[in-house]
Structure formats: C-alpha cells, structure tokens
Scaffold this motif. Structure first.
Motif, PDB file in Angstrom:
ATOM      1  N   ALA A 122       0.830  -1.203   0.000  1.00  0.00           N
ATOM      2  CA  ALA A 122       0.000   0.000   0.000  1.00  0.00           C
ATOM      3  C   ALA A 122       0.863   1.250   0.000  1.00  0.00           C
ATOM      4  O   ALA A 122       0.570   2.233  -0.700  1.00  0.00           O
ATOM      5  N   ALA A 123       1.954   1.236   0.781  1.00  0.00           N
ATOM      6  CA  ALA A 123       2.833   2.397   0.848  1.00  0.00           C
ATOM      7  C   ALA A 123       3.533   2.637  -0.481  1.00  0.00           C
ATOM      8  O   ALA A 123       3.674   3.787  -0.931  1.00  0.00           O
ATOM      9  N   ALA A 124       3.980   1.560  -1.127  1.00  0.00           N
ATOM     10  CA  ALA A 124       4.665   1.712  -2.421  1.00  0.00           C
ATOM     11  C   ALA A 124       3.737   2.305  -3.471  1.00  0.00           C
ATOM     12  O   ALA A 124       4.173   3.059  -4.349  1.00  0.00           O
ATOM     13  N   GLY A 125       2.461   1.969  -3.369  1.00  0.00           N
ATOM     14  CA  GLY A 125       1.507   2.495  -4.344  1.00  0.00           C
ATOM     15  C   GLY A 125       1.223   3.977  -4.186  1.00  0.00           C
ATOM     16  O   GLY A 125       0.644   4.596  -5.085  1.00  0.00           O
ATOM     17  N   ARG A 126       1.628   4.560  -3.046  1.00  0.00           N
ATOM     18  CA  ARG A 126       1.328   5.962  -2.791  1.00  0.00           C
ATOM     19  C   ARG A 126       2.503   6.896  -3.047  1.00  0.00           C
ATOM     20  O   ARG A 126       2.342   8.111  -3.057  1.00  0.00           O
ATOM     21  N   THR A 127       3.709   6.357  -3.230  1.00  0.00           N
ATOM     22  CA  THR A 127       4.883   7.210  -3.376  1.00  0.00           C
ATOM     23  C   THR A 127       5.160   7.527  -4.841  1.00  0.00           C
ATOM     24  O   THR A 127       4.873   6.725  -5.734  1.00  0.00           O
ATOM     25  N   THR A 128       5.711   8.700  -5.047  1.00  0.00           N
ATOM     26  CA  THR A 128       6.062   9.117  -6.414  1.00  0.00           C
ATOM     27  C   THR A 128       7.570   9.080  -6.640  1.00  0.00           C
ATOM     28  O   THR A 128       8.025   9.318  -7.755  1.00  0.00           O
ATOM     29  N   ASP A 129       8.330   8.778  -5.580  1.00  0.00           N
ATOM     30  CA  ASP A 129       9.788   8.734  -5.692  1.00  0.00           C
ATOM     31  C   ASP A 129      10.228   7.327  -6.087  1.00  0.00           C
ATOM     32  O   ASP A 129       9.839   6.342  -5.434  1.00  0.00           O
ATOM     33  N   ALA A 130      11.044   7.227  -7.129  1.00  0.00           N
ATOM     34  CA  ALA A 130      11.422   5.920  -7.663  1.00  0.00           C
ATOM     35  C   ALA A 130      12.213   5.102  -6.647  1.00  0.00           C
ATOM     36  O   ALA A 130      11.971   3.896  -6.468  1.00  0.00           O
ATOM     37  N   ALA A 131      13.177   5.729  -5.958  1.00  0.00           N
ATOM     38  CA  ALA A 131      13.992   5.009  -4.989  1.00  0.00           C
ATOM     39  C   ALA A 131      13.152   4.512  -3.819  1.00  0.00           C
ATOM     40  O   ALA A 131      13.336   3.389  -3.333  1.00  0.00           O
ATOM     41  N   THR A 132      12.218   5.341  -3.376  1.00  0.00           N
ATOM     42  CA  THR A 132      11.345   4.945  -2.272  1.00  0.00           C
ATOM     43  C   THR A 132      10.447   3.795  -2.687  1.00  0.00           C
ATOM     44  O   THR A 132      10.256   2.829  -1.949  1.00  0.00           O
ATOM     45  N   ARG A 133       9.872   3.895  -3.888  1.00  0.00           N
ATOM     46  CA  ARG A 133       9.003   2.818  -4.375  1.00  0.00           C
ATOM     47  C   ARG A 133       9.773   1.501  -4.475  1.00  0.00           C
ATOM     48  O   ARG A 133       9.260   0.442  -4.109  1.00  0.00           O
ATOM     49  N   LYS A 134      11.006   1.554  -4.947  1.00  0.00           N
ATOM     50  CA  LYS A 134      11.808   0.335  -5.078  1.00  0.00           C
ATOM     51  C   LYS A 134      12.084  -0.287  -3.713  1.00  0.00           C
ATOM     52  O   LYS A 134      11.933  -1.502  -3.530  1.00  0.00           O
ATOM     53  N   LEU A 135      12.483   0.537  -2.746  1.00  0.00           N
ATOM     54  CA  LEU A 135      12.779  -0.005  -1.415  1.00  0.00           C
ATOM     55  C   LEU A 135      11.541  -0.611  -0.780  1.00  0.00           C
ATOM     56  O   LEU A 135      11.593  -1.716  -0.227  1.00  0.00           O
ATOM     57  N   LEU A 136      10.416   0.078  -0.860  1.00  0.00           N
ATOM     58  CA  LEU A 136       9.188  -0.440  -0.261  1.00  0.00           C
ATOM     59  C   LEU A 136       8.746  -1.726  -0.947  1.00  0.00           C
ATOM     60  O   LEU A 136       8.268  -2.666  -0.298  1.00  0.00           O
ATOM     61  N   GLY A 137       8.918  -1.797  -2.262  1.00  0.00           N
ATOM     62  CA  GLY A 137       8.600  -3.036  -2.968  1.00  0.00           C
ATOM     63  C   GLY A 137       9.514  -4.177  -2.565  1.00  0.00           C
ATOM     64  O   GLY A 137       9.072  -5.322  -2.393  1.00  0.00           O
ATOM     65  N   ASP A 138      10.812  -3.861  -2.390  1.00  0.00           N
ATOM     66  CA  ASP A 138      11.759  -4.891  -1.943  1.00  0.00           C
ATOM     67  C   ASP A 138      11.392  -5.398  -0.547  1.00  0.00           C
ATOM     68  O   ASP A 138      11.491  -6.592  -0.256  1.00  0.00           O
ATOM     69  N   LEU A 139      10.979  -4.479   0.329  1.00  0.00           N
ATOM     70  CA  LEU A 139      10.617  -4.879   1.688  1.00  0.00           C
ATOM     71  C   LEU A 139       9.343  -5.714   1.695  1.00  0.00           C
ATOM     72  O   LEU A 139       9.208  -6.649   2.487  1.00  0.00           O
ATOM     73  N   ALA A 140       8.397  -5.396   0.814  1.00  0.00           N
ATOM     74  CA  ALA A 140       7.189  -6.215   0.704  1.00  0.00           C
ATOM     75  C   ALA A 140       7.550  -7.640   0.290  1.00  0.00           C
ATOM     76  O   ALA A 140       7.012  -8.622   0.828  1.00  0.00           O
TER      77      ALA A 140
END
Length: 324
Positions: A122-140
C-alpha cells in the motif's frame, strides 16, 4: 467516516510519515521476534534461531528505511506509531500468546509478516519517488519471504497439523470480519440492555411498556455499535475486512442480543413473560461465554466469569432499581 476518529488515516499520511511509521513498526516487530526466540529457546532452539534471524532482518529493514529517510527528509524522524493511525494493524501483547504453544506463535508470526507485506504494498503504491518505491517493494517481497519461513515452523514442529494455508487465512478473515465484531455486539446488546428492560419491567409490571423500552434500547444500541465499529477501522491496513460488513455484524448482533430478552414481554401476563425472559438471559450469557471460548480462544472459566457474572450483576441492578 474519518470524522469519527481523532487518529490519522493512512491515506492522509505524507510520504515522510509513511516512512517514519515503517521505521517504528520494524523496530517493534524485531522486539517481538526476539521475545518469541527467548520464549522458545529452551524447548525449540532451532526455531529460536529462525526468530533471531527474522529479528535481524527486521533490524536491517529499519536501517535501510532510516537511510532512505535521511537521504530524502533529513535526520529528524517524526514520531508516529501504530496507535496513531486509524485501521493500522495491531500486534498482540507477548503475554497473550506466550502460554499458547508454538502453533499459536507460528500463526502470529505469519500474520505479522502478512500485515507488513500489505502495508509495504500500500505504501509503495502511494509514493512518487522511484527510490522509495523500489525499497518499499523490496521490503514487501522480503516480508512475503518471511511468511514462508514462519510456515516452516509448522512443518518442523507440528507434523500432526496439516491444515492448508488457505483455510487458515480464510478462517482468520472470517473471525476478524464477522465473529469478532458480532461477538462484541452480542455481548453489548445482551448485557447493556438488561438493566433498562428489567428496571422497566419491575417498575411498571406492564409487559407492553417493557417491550417498547427493550425494543428502543436494542435498536438504539445496535445503531450505535454498528456505526462505532465501522468508523473505528476502515480495514485498509488491518486486514479486518470491509467496515460495512463489520458494522453490519456488530449492529445486527447488538440488536439481537437486546431483543432476546425483550421479546418475551409480548406475552401479556407479566410473570410468565418475566420468567421466560430470565431463562432467555441465562442461555444468552452462557452462549456468549461458549462463543468466546470457541472462536476467540478465551479460557472458558474466565469467559464465564466475565460474561455470566457481569451480566448477572447488571440484571440484579436493573431489578433492584425497578423495584425501589
């Protein structure tokens, strides 16, 4: 229904607050896993090592999240925790599971990782920053991998337990969405309406007036409980299901709980109606204690003490007030 609660909703959090929430959650989960490891170490040393490893991974996740926060927002991390966010998944206190055996601890670990995976997606779907989205996806993905590790505990130590994961998930969802709010409503409706109904009965000796008071108290309590349950958690992160379903279950069961001992007063003869109402109350209270024991894993005698004794005291209070 965000105006019913003072806590922030997940959808209203900024990206910085989402990362801060993830940091505090990872810290809490690492502590829980280390507590599980210490509890299991004397009898299940291999399992304890698994939890030690899972705690170490949570620490690594926290370090990566802190590094991300420092890069994007600086070193000052906002103070935001699970209890500050409406509908955010909660963790059971350690003392509620420590005496329930390795199976329950394994189920709790799976649930923790499933909740964390849902949060990161859910958090990754809300971010617009590429690095943040990648980290949150990796953690998921990492949390999903932890689910497999937790499932291995059952295979290693619970050979007799061959329940499929889908059945476990389905049963848990049924408990969270229907049984838990329904039971809360049934308890509230059955117990809270005892005093006004029986006070009215013994004050007036009029079955019809007593029935009207019971009907009003039951319907009013049902509406109140239904709205309260629906507004308390939107289910977005907790996984407890639709707030409409939970509110419906709570509201309907609250009304049913009150009507159970109000309906006998449709009988025009006062003492006949009252005796039947007493019998209904007796079975209601013991049925609630059984449901708590069966679905919520509350020890039967503790459930009986809480529900039956508490209900009896409320009943006695209503009779005394009405007879005064």
């Amino acid at each position: 229904m965000r105006f019913f609660t003072q806590r922030k909703h997940f959808r209203d959090l900024t990206e910085q607050e989402v990362i801060a929430l993830a940091i505090s959650s990872e810290e809490d989960d690492a502590r829980i896993y280390r507590s599980y490891a210490e509890m299991l170490r004397p009898d299940y040393p291999a399992t304890a090592k698994i939890f030690d490893g899972m705690a170490a991974e949570e620490d690594e996740h926290r370090r990566r999240l802190i590094g991300l926060h420092e890069d994007r927002f600086g070193p000052v991390i906002p103070l935001i925790r699970r209890e500050h966010v409406a509908g955010y998944y909660a963790r059971r206190p350690i003392w509620l599971v420590e005496n329930l055996g390795i199976e329950r601890i394994r189920e709790e670990a799976e649930m923790m990782e499933r909740d964390a995976e849902r949060f990161y997606l859910a958090a990754a779907g809300r971010t617009t920053d590429a690095a943040t989205r990648k980290l949150l996806g990796d953690l998921a993905a990492a949390e999903a991998g932890h689910q497999a590790a937790a499932a291995e505990l059952e295979e290693a130590h619970l050979d007799h337990d061959e329940k499929e994961a889908e059945k476990v998930i389905s049963h848990r969802q049924f408990i969270l969405t229907w049984v838990q709010p329904g039971l809360a409503g049934l308890m509230d409706g059955s117990v809270s309406t005892l005093a006004p109904i029986f006070a009215t009965a013994f004050a007036t000796h009029d079955p019809w007036t007593t029935f009207l008071v019971g009907l009003a108290a039951s319907v009013g309590a049902g509406i109140s409980m239904g709205f309260t349950e629906a507004a308390s958690d939107d289910g977005e992160l907790s996984g407890r299901g639709s707030p409409v379903k939970r509110g419906l279950a709570s509201g309907v069961m609250t009304t049913v709980g009150g009507l159970g001992h109000a309906l006998p007063y449709l009988i025009p003869e006062f003492w006949t109606a009252t005796i039947i109402a007493f019998i209904v109350v007796f079975f209601e209270l013991w049925a609630i204690a059984w449901i708590q024991n069966r679905y919520m894993e509350t020890p039967f005698f503790r459930a009986a003490f809480q529900v039956v004794l508490g209900g009896s005291l409320v009943l006695a209070a209503g009779i005394l007030i009405g007879s005064g």
